[in-house]
Design a protein around this motif. Structure first.
Motif, mmCIF file in Angstrom:
data_model
loop_
_atom_site.group_PDB
_atom_site.id
_atom_site.type_symbol
_atom_site.label_atom_id
_atom_site.label_comp_id
_atom_site.label_asym_id
_atom_site.label_seq_id
_atom_site.Cartn_x
_atom_site.Cartn_y
_atom_site.Cartn_z
ATOM 1 N N LEU A 13 -1.912 -1.917 -17.683
ATOM 2 C CA LEU A 13 -2.088 -2.399 -16.311
ATOM 3 C C LEU A 13 -0.745 -2.589 -15.612
ATOM 4 C CD1 LEU A 13 -5.032 -4.915 -16.764
ATOM 5 C CD2 LEU A 13 -5.082 -2.680 -15.661
ATOM 6 N N THR A 14 0.269 -3.041 -16.341
ATOM 7 C CA THR A 14 1.593 -3.219 -15.747
ATOM 8 C C THR A 14 2.178 -1.873 -15.330
ATOM 9 O OG1 THR A 14 1.951 -5.167 -17.139
ATOM 10 C CG2 THR A 14 3.895 -4.162 -16.148
ATOM 11 N N LEU A 15 2.085 -0.884 -16.195
ATOM 12 C CA LEU A 15 2.585 0.446 -15.849
ATOM 13 C C LEU A 15 1.809 1.059 -14.687
ATOM 14 C CD1 LEU A 15 3.286 1.947 -19.389
ATOM 15 C CD2 LEU A 15 4.948 1.139 -17.701
ATOM 16 N N SER A 16 0.503 0.850 -14.660
ATOM 17 C CA SER A 16 -0.314 1.360 -13.562
ATOM 18 C C SER A 16 0.063 0.696 -12.247
ATOM 19 C CB SER A 16 -1.796 1.139 -13.847
ATOM 20 O OG SER A 16 -2.183 1.815 -14.998
ATOM 21 N N LEU A 17 0.270 -0.618 -12.288
ATOM 22 C CA LEU A 17 0.667 -1.354 -11.082
ATOM 23 C C LEU A 17 2.038 -0.886 -10.609
ATOM 24 C CD1 LEU A 17 -0.061 -3.596 -9.089
ATOM 25 C CD2 LEU A 17 1.113 -5.181 -10.615
ATOM 26 N N PHE A 18 2.961 -0.678 -11.542
ATOM 27 C CA PHE A 18 4.288 -0.188 -11.186
ATOM 28 C C PHE A 18 4.205 1.198 -10.540
ATOM 29 C CE2 PHE A 18 8.155 2.180 -12.344
ATOM 30 C CZ PHE A 18 9.086 1.424 -11.647
ATOM 31 N N ALA A 19 3.404 2.088 -11.106
ATOM 32 C CA ALA A 19 3.232 3.428 -10.536
ATOM 33 C C ALA A 19 2.623 3.353 -9.141
ATOM 34 C CB ALA A 19 2.364 4.290 -11.455
ATOM 35 N N PHE A 20 1.642 2.462 -8.966
ATOM 36 C CA PHE A 20 1.001 2.305 -7.660
ATOM 37 C C PHE A 20 1.999 1.800 -6.622
ATOM 38 C CE2 PHE A 20 -1.386 -0.344 -4.625
ATOM 39 C CZ PHE A 20 -2.173 0.647 -4.063
ATOM 40 N N VAL A 21 2.819 0.830 -7.004
ATOM 41 C CA VAL A 21 3.826 0.298 -6.080
ATOM 42 C C VAL A 21 4.834 1.381 -5.717
ATOM 43 C CG1 VAL A 21 5.748 -1.333 -5.892
ATOM 44 C CG2 VAL A 21 3.535 -2.099 -6.766
ATOM 45 N N CYS A 22 5.246 2.189 -6.683
ATOM 46 C CA CYS A 22 6.179 3.288 -6.404
ATOM 47 C C CYS A 22 5.573 4.291 -5.425
ATOM 48 C CB CYS A 22 6.579 3.986 -7.694
ATOM 49 S SG CYS A 22 7.660 3.006 -8.749
ATOM 50 N N ILE A 23 4.319 4.610 -5.608
ATOM 51 C CA ILE A 23 3.646 5.559 -4.709
ATOM 52 C C ILE A 23 3.549 4.998 -3.297
ATOM 53 C CG2 ILE A 23 1.409 6.654 -4.227
ATOM 54 C CD1 ILE A 23 1.110 6.975 -7.288
ATOM 55 N N VAL A 24 3.199 3.722 -3.180
ATOM 56 C CA VAL A 24 3.096 3.101 -1.860
ATOM 57 C C VAL A 24 4.455 3.071 -1.176
ATOM 58 C CG1 VAL A 24 2.634 0.922 -0.668
ATOM 59 C CG2 VAL A 24 1.030 1.757 -2.388
ATOM 60 N N VAL A 25 5.502 2.695 -1.908
ATOM 61 C CA VAL A 25 6.845 2.656 -1.324
ATOM 62 C C VAL A 25 7.266 4.051 -0.876
ATOM 63 C CG1 VAL A 25 9.287 2.283 -1.878
ATOM 64 C CG2 VAL A 25 7.584 0.577 -2.537
ATOM 65 N N TRP A 26 7.009 5.065 -1.680
ATOM 66 C CA TRP A 26 7.354 6.434 -1.308
ATOM 67 C C TRP A 26 6.629 6.849 -0.029
ATOM 68 C CZ3 TRP A 26 10.560 10.355 -2.044
ATOM 69 C CH2 TRP A 26 10.175 11.607 -1.594
ATOM 70 N N ASN A 27 5.337 6.548 0.064
ATOM 71 C CA ASN A 27 4.575 6.944 1.250
ATOM 72 C C ASN A 27 5.023 6.198 2.492
ATOM 73 O OD1 ASN A 27 2.701 9.016 0.422
ATOM 74 N ND2 ASN A 27 1.811 7.470 -0.910
ATOM 75 N N VAL A 28 5.363 4.928 2.353
ATOM 76 C CA VAL A 28 5.868 4.169 3.505
ATOM 77 C C VAL A 28 7.194 4.759 3.963
ATOM 78 C CG1 VAL A 28 6.810 1.925 4.195
ATOM 79 C CG2 VAL A 28 4.637 2.043 2.976
ATOM 80 N N TRP A 29 8.084 5.082 3.017
ATOM 81 C CA TRP A 29 9.363 5.681 3.381
ATOM 82 C C TRP A 29 9.156 7.036 4.072
ATOM 83 C CZ3 TRP A 29 11.378 10.336 1.621
ATOM 84 C CH2 TRP A 29 12.669 10.627 2.061
ATOM 85 N N ALA A 30 8.275 7.864 3.508
ATOM 86 C CA ALA A 30 8.023 9.188 4.091
ATOM 87 C C ALA A 30 7.432 9.055 5.492
ATOM 88 C CB ALA A 30 7.097 9.996 3.188
ATOM 89 N N PHE A 31 6.488 8.140 5.669
ATOM 90 C CA PHE A 31 5.875 7.950 6.981
ATOM 91 C C PHE A 31 6.909 7.469 7.984
ATOM 92 C CE2 PHE A 31 3.860 5.273 10.154
ATOM 93 C CZ PHE A 31 2.956 6.168 10.706
ATOM 94 N N ASP A 32 7.729 6.513 7.588
ATOM 95 C CA ASP A 32 8.742 5.987 8.487
ATOM 96 C C ASP A 32 9.750 7.064 8.867
ATOM 97 O OD1 ASP A 32 10.029 3.840 9.918
ATOM 98 O OD2 ASP A 32 11.594 3.919 8.369
#
Length: 85
Positions: A13-32
Motif C-alpha cells: 500500500l505504501t508503494l502504491s500510494l507513492f506511485a499514485f502521488v508521483c503520477i498526480v504530481v507529474w500530471n499537475v506539472w504537465a498540465f501547468d
C-alpha cells in the motif's frame, strides 16, 4: 524467511500510494506547463513533406476510376445474374 502478511500489505500500500502521488504530481506539472503555453519535450521542427504531388495525383486517379466503375453498376451498364435467386 518469516512471512508477515500485515507487513507485506503495508509495504504494498505504501508503494502504491507513492506511485499514485508521483503520477498526480507529474500530471499537475504537465498540465501547468501546457496551460501556461509551454511545451513538453523537444520543440517540433518543420520537415519537408514525405510525399510529392505526383503520388497524390495517382491516388486521385485510382479513386476516379473506382467511382466510374461504381457508376456503371448503379446505372445498369453492367448486368449480372445473381446465382442465389
Amino acid at each position: 524467511m518469516l512471512f508477515d502478511p500485515v507487513r507485506d500489505w503495508i509495504i504494498l500500500l505504501t508503494l502504491s500510494l507513492f506511485a499514485f502521488v508521483c503520477i498526480v504530481v507529474w500530471n499537475v506539472w504537465a498540465f501547468d506547463t501546457v496551460a501556461s503555453g509551454g511545451t513538453i519535450g523537444a520543440n517540433a521542427v518543420s520537415a519537408p513533406p514525405v510525399f510529392n504531388r505526383s503520388s497524390i495525383d495517382v491516388i486521385h486517379a485510382v479513386f476516379e476510376k473506382r467511382a466510374g466503375e461504381e457508376a456503371k453498376y448503379v446505372t445498369g451498364v453492367y448486368r449480372y445474374a445473381d446465382p442465389s435467386q
